[in-house]
Write a protein that holds these residues in place. Sequence first.
Motif, PDB file in Angstrom:
ATOM      1  N   THR A  82       0.851  -1.194   0.000  1.00  0.00           N
ATOM      2  CA  THR A  82       0.000   0.000   0.000  1.00  0.00           C
ATOM      3  C   THR A  82       0.884   1.240   0.000  1.00  0.00           C
ATOM      4  OG1 THR A  82      -1.696  -1.173   1.264  1.00  0.00           O
ATOM      5  CG2 THR A  82      -1.841   1.233   1.188  1.00  0.00           C
ATOM      6  N   VAL A  83       0.628   2.140  -0.918  1.00  0.00           N
ATOM      7  CA  VAL A  83       1.415   3.366  -1.029  1.00  0.00           C
ATOM      8  C   VAL A  83       1.008   4.340   0.074  1.00  0.00           C
ATOM      9  CG1 VAL A  83       1.965   5.355  -2.479  1.00  0.00           C
ATOM     10  CG2 VAL A  83       1.699   3.086  -3.512  1.00  0.00           C
ATOM     11  N   VAL A  84       1.979   4.832   0.806  1.00  0.00           N
ATOM     12  CA  VAL A  84       1.750   5.855   1.825  1.00  0.00           C
ATOM     13  C   VAL A  84       2.180   7.221   1.294  1.00  0.00           C
ATOM     14  CG1 VAL A  84       2.318   6.631   4.163  1.00  0.00           C
ATOM     15  CG2 VAL A  84       2.043   4.177   3.684  1.00  0.00           C
ATOM     16  N   ASP A  85       3.348   7.273   0.673  1.00  0.00           N
ATOM     17  CA  ASP A  85       3.864   8.498   0.066  1.00  0.00           C
ATOM     18  C   ASP A  85       3.942   8.280  -1.447  1.00  0.00           C
ATOM     19  OD1 ASP A  85       5.155  10.767  -0.743  1.00  0.00           O
ATOM     20  OD2 ASP A  85       7.025  10.379   0.351  1.00  0.00           O
ATOM     21  N   PRO A  86       3.093   8.958  -2.224  1.00  0.00           N
ATOM     22  CA  PRO A  86       3.046   8.715  -3.677  1.00  0.00           C
ATOM     23  C   PRO A  86       4.188   9.374  -4.454  1.00  0.00           C
ATOM     24  CG  PRO A  86       1.456  10.404  -3.094  1.00  0.00           C
ATOM     25  CD  PRO A  86       2.058   9.927  -1.799  1.00  0.00           C
ATOM     26  N   LEU A  87       5.088  10.058  -3.761  1.00  0.00           N
ATOM     27  CA  LEU A  87       6.189  10.740  -4.431  1.00  0.00           C
ATOM     28  C   LEU A  87       7.472   9.923  -4.267  1.00  0.00           C
ATOM     29  CD1 LEU A  87       5.476  14.431  -3.342  1.00  0.00           C
ATOM     30  CD2 LEU A  87       4.831  13.291  -5.475  1.00  0.00           C
ATOM     31  N   GLY A  88       7.918   9.294  -5.338  1.00  0.00           N
ATOM     32  CA  GLY A  88       9.138   8.516  -5.277  1.00  0.00           C
ATOM     33  C   GLY A  88      10.366   9.401  -5.237  1.00  0.00           C
ATOM     34  N   HIS A  89      11.368   9.013  -4.473  1.00  0.00           N
ATOM     35  CA  HIS A  89      12.597   9.798  -4.345  1.00  0.00           C
ATOM     36  C   HIS A  89      13.542   9.602  -5.532  1.00  0.00           C
ATOM     37  CE1 HIS A  89      12.215  10.211   0.332  1.00  0.00           C
ATOM     38  NE2 HIS A  89      11.232  10.780  -0.328  1.00  0.00           N
ATOM     39  N   ASP A  90      13.366   8.514  -6.278  1.00  0.00           N
ATOM     40  CA  ASP A  90      14.183   8.276  -7.468  1.00  0.00           C
ATOM     41  C   ASP A  90      13.342   7.473  -8.457  1.00  0.00           C
ATOM     42  OD1 ASP A  90      14.394   5.478  -6.732  1.00  0.00           O
ATOM     43  OD2 ASP A  90      15.953   6.048  -5.320  1.00  0.00           O
ATOM     44  N   GLU A  91      13.925   7.167  -9.606  1.00  0.00           N
ATOM     45  CA  GLU A  91      13.146   6.507 -10.648  1.00  0.00           C
ATOM     46  C   GLU A  91      12.795   5.064 -10.286  1.00  0.00           C
ATOM     47  OE1 GLU A  91      15.239   6.539 -14.296  1.00  0.00           O
ATOM     48  OE2 GLU A  91      17.042   5.543 -13.527  1.00  0.00           O
ATOM     49  N   MET A  92      13.580   4.419  -9.451  1.00  0.00           N
ATOM     50  CA  MET A  92      13.228   3.072  -9.021  1.00  0.00           C
ATOM     51  C   MET A  92      11.984   3.097  -8.135  1.00  0.00           C
ATOM     52  SD  MET A  92      15.396   1.180 -10.516  1.00  0.00           S
ATOM     53  CE  MET A  92      17.041   1.241 -11.237  1.00  0.00           C
ATOM     54  N   GLU A  93      11.951   4.027  -7.214  1.00  0.00           N
ATOM     55  CA  GLU A  93      10.769   4.151  -6.360  1.00  0.00           C
ATOM     56  C   GLU A  93       9.552   4.559  -7.181  1.00  0.00           C
ATOM     57  OE1 GLU A  93      11.497   6.655  -3.054  1.00  0.00           O
ATOM     58  OE2 GLU A  93      13.050   5.361  -2.182  1.00  0.00           O
ATOM     59  N   GLN A  94       9.755   5.439  -8.143  1.00  0.00           N
ATOM     60  CA  GLN A  94       8.645   5.816  -9.015  1.00  0.00           C
ATOM     61  C   GLN A  94       8.134   4.617  -9.808  1.00  0.00           C
ATOM     62  OE1 GLN A  94      10.370   8.979 -11.313  1.00  0.00           O
ATOM     63  NE2 GLN A  94      10.583  10.339  -9.537  1.00  0.00           N
ATOM     64  N   SER A  95       9.041   3.730 -10.192  1.00  0.00           N
ATOM     65  CA  SER A  95       8.637   2.528 -10.918  1.00  0.00           C
ATOM     66  C   SER A  95       7.774   1.627 -10.043  1.00  0.00           C
ATOM     67  CB  SER A  95       9.867   1.763 -11.399  1.00  0.00           C
ATOM     68  OG  SER A  95      10.618   2.537 -12.312  1.00  0.00           O
ATOM     69  N   VAL A  96       8.169   1.469  -8.776  1.00  0.00           N
ATOM     70  CA  VAL A  96       7.389   0.644  -7.855  1.00  0.00           C
ATOM     71  C   VAL A  96       6.007   1.253  -7.632  1.00  0.00           C
ATOM     72  CG1 VAL A  96       7.208  -0.108  -5.447  1.00  0.00           C
ATOM     73  CG2 VAL A  96       9.353  -0.400  -6.697  1.00  0.00           C
ATOM     74  N   ILE A  97       5.954   2.561  -7.420  1.00  0.00           N
ATOM     75  CA  ILE A  97       4.670   3.228  -7.211  1.00  0.00           C
ATOM     76  C   ILE A  97       3.799   3.088  -8.456  1.00  0.00           C
ATOM     77  CG2 ILE A  97       3.569   5.471  -6.825  1.00  0.00           C
ATOM     78  CD1 ILE A  97       6.056   6.206  -5.135  1.00  0.00           C
ATOM     79  N   GLY A  98       4.403   3.238  -9.638  1.00  0.00           N
ATOM     80  CA  GLY A  98       3.648   3.068 -10.868  1.00  0.00           C
ATOM     81  C   GLY A  98       3.158   1.644 -11.043  1.00  0.00           C
ATOM     82  N   ALA A  99       3.957   0.658 -10.601  1.00  0.00           N
ATOM     83  CA  ALA A  99       3.552  -0.740 -10.721  1.00  0.00           C
ATOM     84  C   ALA A  99       2.388  -1.067  -9.778  1.00  0.00           C
ATOM     85  CB  ALA A  99       4.736  -1.654 -10.424  1.00  0.00           C
ATOM     86  N   ILE A 100       2.335  -0.393  -8.646  1.00  0.00           N
ATOM     87  CA  ILE A 100       1.222  -0.620  -7.721  1.00  0.00           C
ATOM     88  C   ILE A 100      -0.089  -0.130  -8.320  1.00  0.00           C
ATOM     89  CG2 ILE A 100       0.270   0.038  -5.465  1.00  0.00           C
ATOM     90  CD1 ILE A 100       3.138  -0.004  -4.405  1.00  0.00           C
ATOM     91  N   GLY A 101      -0.020   0.958  -9.075  1.00  0.00           N
ATOM     92  CA  GLY A 101      -1.206   1.428  -9.773  1.00  0.00           C
ATOM     93  C   GLY A 101      -1.886   2.596  -9.092  1.00  0.00           C
ATOM     94  N   PRO A 102      -2.867   3.190  -9.785  1.00  0.00           N
ATOM     95  CA  PRO A 102      -3.522   4.405  -9.260  1.00  0.00           C
ATOM     96  C   PRO A 102      -4.321   4.178  -7.993  1.00  0.00           C
ATOM     97  CG  PRO A 102      -4.660   3.576 -11.214  1.00  0.00           C
ATOM     98  CD  PRO A 102      -3.402   2.778 -11.085  1.00  0.00           C
ATOM     99  N   GLU A 103      -4.736   2.947  -7.734  1.00  0.00           N
ATOM    100  CA  GLU A 103      -5.510   2.694  -6.516  1.00  0.00           C
ATOM    101  C   GLU A 103      -4.627   2.701  -5.270  1.00  0.00           C
ATOM    102  OE1 GLU A 103      -7.673  -0.895  -6.980  1.00  0.00           O
ATOM    103  OE2 GLU A 103      -8.957  -0.113  -8.587  1.00  0.00           O
ATOM    104  N   GLY A 104      -3.335   2.627  -5.454  1.00  0.00           N
ATOM    105  CA  GLY A 104      -2.409   2.698  -4.334  1.00  0.00           C
ATOM    106  C   GLY A 104      -2.269   1.423  -3.543  1.00  0.00           C
TER     107      GLY A 104
END
Length: 263
Positions: A82-104
Motif C-alpha cells: 500500500t502506497v503511503v507516500d506517492p512521491l518517489g525519491h528516485d526513478e526506481m521508487e517511481q517505478s514501484v509506485i507506478g507498478a502498484i497502480g492508481p488505486e495505491g
Amino acid sequence: MFWVLLLVLAWAFTGLACTRLCLAAMRTAAADREAAAAGHERDLTLYEAAFLSGGPARVADLTMVSMARQRRLLLAHTGWATVVDPLGHDEMEQSVIGAIGPEGQSRIAPVRTAAAGTEAVRRLADGLVRAGLAIPDDTPVTVAAGLRQVRAAAPVVLALGATALLMPTETGMPRSLMALWFALPLGLALSCLAIARIEGHSATRWASPAGQRLLGALNRRRARGGSRDERSFLTSVAIRGIRAIGEPELRAAFTHRDQPWRE
C-alpha cells in the motif's frame, strides 16, 4: 554393440557441455580484461549491488524494502503493498509506485514483476553492462549456464554407463573395461568442474568477474561495519535478498507474496 552407442551419447553430452563452459569462461575472461583496462573499479550503489546479486527482481525487492523502512510504503504480512507516500525519491521508487497502480494498493508479487521490467531497471542493467560489471542478456552461454550443463552431464553419463553395464552383451567385453570407457567422459566433466572451482568461476547469472569483485569488496565493508545502521541493512538485502530481512512482519510480506489472498 549397443553399449558403444550409449558411450557415444555420453561423450556427446559431456563434450558439448565442457566446450560451452570453456568458451563461456574465455569470453568472460576477455570481458574482464577489457573492464580492468578501462579502469571500472568503483563503489557500487545499492541498486547496482542488488542487480549484480539477484537481477531485476532483487532491485524491485530492495526498493520496496527501502520504502517500507522509511514508512513510505506499507508491506502487510498478507502479501499486499500500500502506497503511503506517492512521491518517489528516485526513478526506481517511481517505478514501484507506478507498478502498484492508481488505486495505491496491490499484491506484492505482480508489483515485483512489473517493477523489475521497467525502463529504469533496463537502464541500470545497460549501464552495468557497458561498464563491464554485468553479463549481457545476449551472451550465448554464461559461465553459470555452462556449469549447470556440465553438472547435468555427469549424472547423464552415470545413467548411460549403468544402463550399458546392466544390458546383456554378446561381444565378450569385460564389464570392468566397459566401466572404464564410461569413466573417461565422467572424469572430463568432473575435471572441468574442479578447474572452474579452482579458478574461482561462480554460478552467477548477473555479475561479471569485475562485478563480483566489487560485490565482494562491498560485502566485506558491510561485514566490518556491522548491521547497526540503515545502509548496512539495505546492503545485506541487496546482496543476500529477502532472506537478510530479520523483521518478522516485513519478511512475512515477501514470504506470503505467492500465496492466494483470502478475505
